[in-house]
Design a protein around this motif. Structure first.
Motif, PDB file in Angstrom:
ATOM      1  N   ASP A 186      38.432  46.816  41.703  1.00 49.51           N
ATOM      2  CA  ASP A 186      38.623  48.269  41.638  1.00 49.51           C
ATOM      3  C   ASP A 186      39.918  48.614  40.909  1.00 49.51           C
ATOM      4  N   ALA A 190      44.265  41.484  43.392  1.00 47.04           N
ATOM      5  CA  ALA A 190      43.894  41.079  44.753  1.00 47.04           C
ATOM      6  C   ALA A 190      44.028  39.577  44.941  1.00 47.04           C
ATOM      7  N   ASP A 213      44.176  43.409  48.751  1.00 49.75           N
ATOM      8  CA  ASP A 213      45.104  44.131  47.883  1.00 49.75           C
ATOM      9  C   ASP A 213      46.491  43.484  47.949  1.00 49.75           C
ATOM     10  N   LEU A 220      39.873  44.744  50.125  1.00 49.14           N
ATOM     11  CA  LEU A 220      39.132  45.618  49.222  1.00 49.14           C
ATOM     12  C   LEU A 220      37.659  45.230  49.159  1.00 49.14           C
ATOM     13  N   GLU A 238      37.519  51.517  48.960  1.00 52.87           N
ATOM     14  CA  GLU A 238      38.034  52.169  47.755  1.00 52.87           C
ATOM     15  C   GLU A 238      39.551  52.027  47.719  1.00 52.87           C
ATOM     16  N   ALA A 239      40.045  51.379  46.663  1.00 54.76           N
ATOM     17  CA  ALA A 239      41.484  51.172  46.544  1.00 54.76           C
ATOM     18  C   ALA A 239      42.241  52.492  46.516  1.00 54.76           C
ATOM     19  N   ALA A 251      42.546  51.797  54.487  1.00 51.17           N
ATOM     20  CA  ALA A 251      41.567  52.342  53.533  1.00 51.17           C
ATOM     21  C   ALA A 251      40.747  53.397  54.259  1.00 51.17           C
ATOM     22  N   SER A 254      35.279  53.432  52.994  1.00 51.17           N
ATOM     23  CA  SER A 254      34.735  52.084  52.814  1.00 51.17           C
ATOM     24  C   SER A 254      33.246  52.086  53.128  1.00 51.17           C
TER      25      SER A 254
END
Length: 292
Positions: A186, A190, A213, A220, A238-239, A251, A254
Motif C-alpha cells: 500500500d 513493511a 509497517d 498491513l 489501509e495504511a 489501523a 481493515s
C-alpha cells in the motif's frame, strides 16, 4: 581467511560510521573498536538492518493500549456480495504488569456488545485471555437470557470473518519468527515475517505471513494458514487509516477475507477512547448480561 573476514568487518563498520556522520579517528581507538549504539546502527543499515523477526514482532506487540473502549461499524459480505451491517462496541484491558507478566494468571480481557442489527442487539461476548491455560469465553443473548460458557476457536464472531483466534494472542513465546526480505505494501515499507505457531498453542492457524509497517509496527497484511499450508484468511489494513491514540498506532479501516468461504468483513473504527480506567467488574459475566 580470518584476515579477510576481519577486513570485511572493518570495512562494514567504517561504512556505517560514515553513514552516521561519525568521526573516523575514534573508530579504531587504542582502547578498542568503538561501535555506534544499536539505535544508530538500526537507522543506518538498509531495511531495518539488524532486527530479527522476533524483535520486530515484539515491537508490534508493544504497540498496544493498556485499556480502551472502541466503537465499530462492520460490513460482512457473503459469496454473492450481499452485505450486512453490524455495529458494536468493544472494551478491553491489558492485565500484564511492568515486567510483561500476567497478573493472577490473566493476560487480558475483552467484552463485546452488539448494537445492530436488531436481531443481534444486546448480544455479548466476553473473553478472558489466560496465561497458562485455555482462554475463557462466554456469550449472552437476549433470547436465552443466560450466560453460557462456549468454545469458539476458529468460529466467526456473529457471522463475521473475525474469530477469537485473531484476538487471543498471548505471548511472544507462542511462535517462532523468521524475517524475510522487506517489501512495500500500500505504498508503505513493511517488514515481512513468517510466524510459525508452537505445538502447544491451541489455534486454527499453524503459520502466518505478516507485513508490518516499518514506521508504526502495525500489520498491513496477514495471511493465515492451517497445518496443511492452506491459506484460510487474509487481513488487509489501509495504511492511510493508521492513527495515533496516545502513543499506540491503530489501523482504523481493515478487511478480513475468508479465502475458503469467499466472504469478507470490513471494520471501520468510528471512535476509540484510549487508556480508560476500567475496573475488573467491567468484565464480569454480570456486565455481559446487562442491557446497555
Amino acid at each position: 581467511m580470518v584476515d579477510m573476514n576481519r577486513a570485511r568487518i572493518a570495512t562494514t563498520l567504517l561504512a556505517v560510521a560514515l553513514a552516521l556522520g561519525l568521526p573516523r579517528a575514534p573508530l579504531f581507538a587504542a582502547s578498542g573498536v568503538v561501535l555506534p549504539d544499536r539505535e544508530e546502527a538500526e537507522e543506518a543499515l538498509p531495511e531495518g538492518g539488524s532486527m530479527t523477526g522476533r524483535e520486530i514482532f515484539e515491537r508490534f506487540l508493544d504497540n498496544r493500549l493498556h485499556s480502551a473502549v472502541q466503537y465499530q461499524t462492520v460490513f460482512s459480505r457473503d459469496p454473492g456480495g450481499n452485505e450486512q451491517r453490524l455495529k458494536f462496541w468493544v472494551r478491553w484491558k491489558d492485565y500484564r504488569d511492568a515486567n510483561n507478566k500476567a497478573v493472577d494468571g490473566v493476560l487480558a480481557k475483552t467484552l463485546v456488545k452488539f448494537e445492530a442489527p436488531d436481531d443481534m442487539r444486546q448480544t455479548g461476548f466476553l473473553m478472558v485471555v489466560n496465561d497458562d491455560r485455555s482462554n475463557d469465553q462466554f456469550i449472552w443473548t437476549p433470547s436465552s437470557g443466560r450466560v453460557r460458557r462456549v468454545r469458539l476457536s476458529g468460529v466467526g464472531i456473529m457471522g463475521t470473518d473475525y474469530t477469537f483466534d485473531d484476538i487471543g494472542w498471548k505471548s511472544i513465546e507462542d511462535a517462532d519468527y523468521h524475517r524475510l526480505p522487506d517489501e512495500t505494501v500500500d505504498g508503505v515499507g513493511a517488514f515481512v515475517l513468517e510466524v510459525t505457531m508452537k505445538p502447544f498453542v491451541d489455534s486454527e492457524y499453524t503459520t502466518m505471513r505478516t507485513w508490518i509497517d516499518r514506521q508504526h509496527y502495525v500489520p498491513l497484511r496477514t495471511l493465515y494458514r492451517d497445518a496443511n499450508g492452506v491459506e484460510l484468511r487474509e487481513m488487509v489494513a489501509e495504511a492511510a487509516s493508521i492513527e495515533n491514540f496516545e502513543g499506540a498506532w491503530v489501523a482504523t479501516r481493515s478487511t478480513m477475507y475468508n479465502l475458503k468461504e469467499k466472504t469478507s468483513t470490513s471494520v471501520f473504527v468510528e471512535a476509540l477512547d484510549p487508556d480508560v480506567a476500567l475496573a475488573d467488574q467491567a468484565f464480569s459475566t454480570f456486565q455481559l448480561s446487562l442491557r446497555h
